[in-house]
Motif scaffolding. Sequence first.
Motif, mmCIF file in Angstrom:
data_model
loop_
_atom_site.group_PDB
_atom_site.id
_atom_site.type_symbol
_atom_site.label_atom_id
_atom_site.label_comp_id
_atom_site.label_asym_id
_atom_site.label_seq_id
_atom_site.Cartn_x
_atom_site.Cartn_y
_atom_site.Cartn_z
ATOM 1 N N ARG A 85 0.828 -1.206 0.000
ATOM 2 C CA ARG A 85 0.000 0.000 0.000
ATOM 3 C C ARG A 85 0.862 1.255 0.000
ATOM 4 O O ARG A 85 0.480 2.273 -0.558
ATOM 5 C CB ARG A 85 -0.936 0.009 1.218
ATOM 6 C CG ARG A 85 -2.056 -1.009 1.170
ATOM 7 C CD ARG A 85 -3.042 -0.740 0.017
ATOM 8 N NE ARG A 85 -3.595 0.598 0.025
ATOM 9 C CZ ARG A 85 -4.690 0.962 0.671
ATOM 10 N NH1 ARG A 85 -5.355 0.082 1.387
ATOM 11 N NH2 ARG A 85 -5.141 2.213 0.604
ATOM 12 N N LEU A 140 0.629 8.071 -6.620
ATOM 13 C CA LEU A 140 -0.176 6.887 -6.333
ATOM 14 C C LEU A 140 -0.269 6.076 -7.622
ATOM 15 O O LEU A 140 -0.655 6.601 -8.666
ATOM 16 C CB LEU A 140 -1.570 7.295 -5.870
ATOM 17 C CG LEU A 140 -2.531 6.157 -5.519
ATOM 18 C CD1 LEU A 140 -2.068 5.433 -4.255
ATOM 19 C CD2 LEU A 140 -3.952 6.691 -5.314
ATOM 20 N N LEU A 153 -2.024 3.115 -9.523
ATOM 21 C CA LEU A 153 -3.259 2.345 -9.471
ATOM 22 C C LEU A 153 -3.249 1.255 -10.522
ATOM 23 O O LEU A 153 -2.894 1.489 -11.673
ATOM 24 C CB LEU A 153 -4.465 3.261 -9.730
ATOM 25 C CG LEU A 153 -4.812 4.265 -8.640
ATOM 26 C CD1 LEU A 153 -5.781 5.302 -9.180
ATOM 27 C CD2 LEU A 153 -5.413 3.569 -7.438
ATOM 28 N N GLY A 181 -7.709 -1.149 -8.015
ATOM 29 C CA GLY A 181 -7.178 -1.448 -6.697
ATOM 30 C C GLY A 181 -7.026 -0.151 -5.909
ATOM 31 O O GLY A 181 -7.240 0.940 -6.443
ATOM 32 N N SER A 182 -6.654 -0.288 -4.637
ATOM 33 C CA SER A 182 -6.521 0.883 -3.775
ATOM 34 C C SER A 182 -5.212 1.638 -3.993
ATOM 35 O O SER A 182 -5.031 2.724 -3.451
ATOM 36 C CB SER A 182 -6.619 0.475 -2.305
ATOM 37 O OG SER A 182 -7.890 -0.074 -2.042
#
Lengths: 115, 109
Positions: free
Chosen positions: A9, A88, A90, A107-108
């Motif tokens: 993450r 980020l 993704l 996805g997160s």
Amino acid sequence: ETGVTQTPRHLVMGMTNKKSLKCEQHLGHNAMYWYKQSAKKPLELMFVYSLEERVENNSVPSRFSPECPNSSHLFLHLHTLQPEDSALYLCASSQGGGRGNEKLFFGSGTQLSVL
Amino acid sequence: GQNIDQPTEMTATEGAIVQINCTYQTSGFNGLFWYQQHAGEAPTFLSYNVLDGLEEKGRFSSFLSRSKGYSYLLLKELQMKDSASYLCAVRGGDYKLSFGAGTTVTVRA
């Protein structure tokens, strides 16, 4: 839970490190994608795999290297990154190669910081 | 290329209505999507429009006018959980999907 799982993450890496991002989809889809999301900017498509074949590469620097060993797994290998690559990342999947109304399942994301 | 414009931020009160506009300039058109993204979470699909008109799904509705290159997402009876970023995405004539930068909606009590 979207059916698309990304690990890790969070990731902090130096510019000389080598790391990999992993994505797994449990939806039986046949297309997978990597997107980059920077603050206040539109999602940028990086790579598309359809039936495990790379069908799109949007002028992404070679320090990003995708791998799709099967229709359920997608990797993004990172090496010699720059601070501006912090973002980020993704992963998404879809059924179909993007010719109709097929929606993306995301996805997160992996929040990447390059020091 | 594609140009997708949407406001950066909007604020509204719980129970109110908010309309998020999206204008686009694309070479051809093959559909428009709206996604919702809560902070730190995955974007999730909200709606798809390919023909002109209004699509309603519970408290959320999406409208499209292809001749004007315009869409809006309407959120009714706002709840605190609707605080999120809303992404407009357009599939152009080449079938490539282009995203706007997103609109952050803050719902206040």
